[in-house]
Design an enzyme around this catalytic site. Sequence first.
Site, short mmCIF file in Angstrom:
data_model
loop_
_atom_site.label_atom_id
_atom_site.label_comp_id
_atom_site.label_asym_id
_atom_site.label_seq_id
_atom_site.Cartn_x
_atom_site.Cartn_y
_atom_site.Cartn_z
N THR A 154 38.88 47.91 23.98
CA THR A 154 38.60 48.67 24.97
C THR A 154 38.88 48.11 26.33
O THR A 154 38.63 46.78 26.35
CB THR A 154 37.30 49.30 24.99
OG1 THR A 154 36.24 48.40 25.11
CG2 THR A 154 36.91 50.11 23.64
N GLY A 159 41.85 47.78 27.46
CA GLY A 159 43.01 46.84 27.02
C GLY A 159 44.15 47.31 27.75
O GLY A 159 45.39 46.63 27.70
N SER A 188 44.35 46.33 31.09
CA SER A 188 44.44 45.44 32.35
C SER A 188 43.81 44.10 31.96
O SER A 188 43.02 43.97 31.05
CB SER A 188 43.70 46.10 33.61
OG SER A 188 43.66 45.14 34.54
N GLY A 189 44.05 42.92 32.80
CA GLY A 189 43.18 41.75 32.85
C GLY A 189 43.15 41.11 31.38
O GLY A 189 43.94 41.03 30.60
N ILE A 190 41.81 40.86 31.16
CA ILE A 190 41.60 40.02 29.90
C ILE A 190 41.85 40.95 28.60
O ILE A 190 42.54 40.59 27.42
CB ILE A 190 39.95 39.76 29.75
CG1 ILE A 190 39.66 38.66 30.99
CG2 ILE A 190 39.46 39.50 28.37
CD1 ILE A 190 38.21 38.63 31.24
N GLY A 191 41.58 42.27 28.62
CA GLY A 191 41.85 43.33 27.65
C GLY A 191 43.69 43.12 27.27
O GLY A 191 43.92 42.99 26.04
N SER A 218 29.43 38.04 30.07
CA SER A 218 29.70 37.31 31.40
C SER A 218 28.87 36.07 31.71
O SER A 218 27.82 36.16 31.23
CB SER A 218 29.50 38.27 32.63
OG SER A 218 29.66 37.44 33.72
N TYR A 259 24.71 44.39 37.05
CA TYR A 259 25.89 43.58 36.59
C TYR A 259 25.18 42.54 35.39
O TYR A 259 25.19 42.57 34.13
CB TYR A 259 26.73 42.95 37.21
CG TYR A 259 28.02 42.64 36.58
CD1 TYR A 259 28.71 43.29 35.91
CD2 TYR A 259 28.25 41.15 36.41
CE1 TYR A 259 29.78 43.06 35.19
CE2 TYR A 259 29.27 40.65 35.80
CZ TYR A 259 29.98 41.55 35.11
OH TYR A 259 31.32 41.12 34.42
P1 NAP Z 1 39.91 44.52 34.90
O1 NAP Z 1 41.34 43.82 34.86
O2 NAP Z 1 39.71 45.46 35.84
O3 NAP Z 1 40.09 45.51 33.41
C1 NAP Z 1 38.95 46.23 33.20
C2 NAP Z 1 39.38 47.12 31.94
O4 NAP Z 1 38.37 47.99 31.76
C3 NAP Z 1 40.84 48.04 32.40
O5 NAP Z 1 41.34 48.43 31.42
C4 NAP Z 1 39.79 49.34 32.86
O6 NAP Z 1 40.87 50.44 32.82
C5 NAP Z 1 38.48 49.57 31.73
N1 NAP Z 1 37.62 50.00 31.97
C6 NAP Z 1 36.52 49.84 32.86
N2 NAP Z 1 35.65 50.77 32.80
C7 NAP Z 1 35.92 51.69 31.88
C8 NAP Z 1 35.33 52.69 31.22
N3 NAP Z 1 34.12 53.34 31.68
N4 NAP Z 1 35.81 53.41 30.11
C9 NAP Z 1 36.94 52.65 29.38
N5 NAP Z 1 37.69 51.63 30.09
C10 NAP Z 1 37.30 51.08 31.15
O7 NAP Z 1 38.82 43.46 34.43
P2 NAP Z 1 38.79 42.14 33.51
O8 NAP Z 1 38.32 41.04 34.32
O9 NAP Z 1 39.83 42.35 32.35
O10 NAP Z 1 37.19 42.80 32.88
C11 NAP Z 1 37.33 42.76 31.42
C12 NAP Z 1 35.94 42.46 31.05
O11 NAP Z 1 35.60 40.95 31.49
C13 NAP Z 1 34.68 43.38 31.65
O12 NAP Z 1 33.71 43.76 30.69
C14 NAP Z 1 34.34 42.29 32.58
O13 NAP Z 1 32.85 42.39 33.13
C15 NAP Z 1 34.38 40.96 32.00
N6 NAP Z 1 34.31 39.93 32.83
C16 NAP Z 1 35.44 39.57 33.59
C17 NAP Z 1 35.47 38.47 34.64
C18 NAP Z 1 36.40 38.13 35.58
O14 NAP Z 1 36.11 37.10 36.34
N7 NAP Z 1 37.45 38.65 35.55
C19 NAP Z 1 34.03 37.65 34.54
C20 NAP Z 1 33.05 37.64 33.45
C21 NAP Z 1 33.21 38.95 32.90
P3 NAP Z 1 40.34 51.77 33.77
O15 NAP Z 1 39.76 51.39 34.86
O16 NAP Z 1 41.83 52.50 33.75
O17 NAP Z 1 39.38 52.52 32.83
#
Ligand code: NAP
Length: 249
Positions: free
Chosen positions: A12, A14, A16-19, A137, A150
């Site tokens: 899920t 998937g 953008s970013g980490i996914g 996180s 958060y």
């Molecule tokens: P990201 O690039 O913004 O990716 C987030 C992904 O989640 C996107 O594919 C987004 O697609 C999807 N998403 C968000 N809300 C959603 C929903 N309600 N239903 C389905 N899909 C949803 O951010 P990321 O950094 O890769 O984040 C991935 C995870 O890592 C998150 O759980 C975040 O809290 C965690 N995290 C990130 C960091 C960091 O610094 N990057 C640090 C700690 C934890 P759509 O917007 O199109 O739905």
Amino acid sequence: MSLLDTKVAVITGGSSGIGLATAKRFVAQGAYVYISGRRQSELDKAVAEIGGNVTAVQGDVASLSDLDRLFGAVKARHGRVDVLFANAGLVEHQKLGEITETHFDKTFNANVRGLLFTMQKALPLMQDGGAVILTGSIAGIKGLPAHGTYSASKAAVRSFARTWAAEFKDKGIRVNVISPGAIDTPIIDGQADTQEGADQLRANFAAATPLGRIGKAEEVADAALFLASSQSSFMTGAEIFVDGGIAQV
Ligand code: NAP
């Protein structure tokens, strides 16, 4: 033999970013991957980048009917899930005193409710010996101003992993958490009003991180691959920090 040969994985968030980085890693290691996210445009781009062995199913993890569509598609084509990466999530900043119902509901609906029901809806398809990875996180163990909602949502994710690891131990389903520090993904841009603000945020995170930089999504994907594969066969209920040391030293 690749690490995930013949495995079916659902990621899920998937698109953008980490996914997305993890979807690429998994496919490169032999898996067939399903990715989900709310924006079809981003899913389309992700599918093109991943290049093959991937299906995108648009949907919001906070919607049970969307989750039914996601796992319905998996069931129809593959009939099983070997690896679940419940990773979709979002961050918004609000300090106590200013917290709105909208902010609370949005955060908990995606990060907690969405993650819980993702796991519950995946369960009937989860194979004995399967691997579940939850995205937490460092915020879950830190006291960061304006991150109360958060951080609490990510502490809940950590808690779920302990319970589910215990509940599914007899099926050999391992449940672990990856807790990133500051990782260079679009989620950081979403925390600033301007590009300059986002650049400043990245610089601030880098300065606060012992390794002197923010992380790459691919570095989190490496940890996800480890937890998804038999290389982590004796790990369950654990939390791996991929954080450049920011929450460790
Ligand atoms: P990201 O690039 O913004 O990716 C987030 C992904 O989640 C996107 O594919 C987004 O697609 C999807 N998403 C968000 N809300 C959603 C929903 N309600 N239903 C389905 N899909 C949803 O951010 P990321 O950094 O890769 O984040 C991935 C995870 O890592 C998150 O759980 C975040 O809290 C965690 N995290 C990130 C960091 C960091 O610094 N990057 C640090 C700690 C934890 P759509 O917007 O199109 O739905």
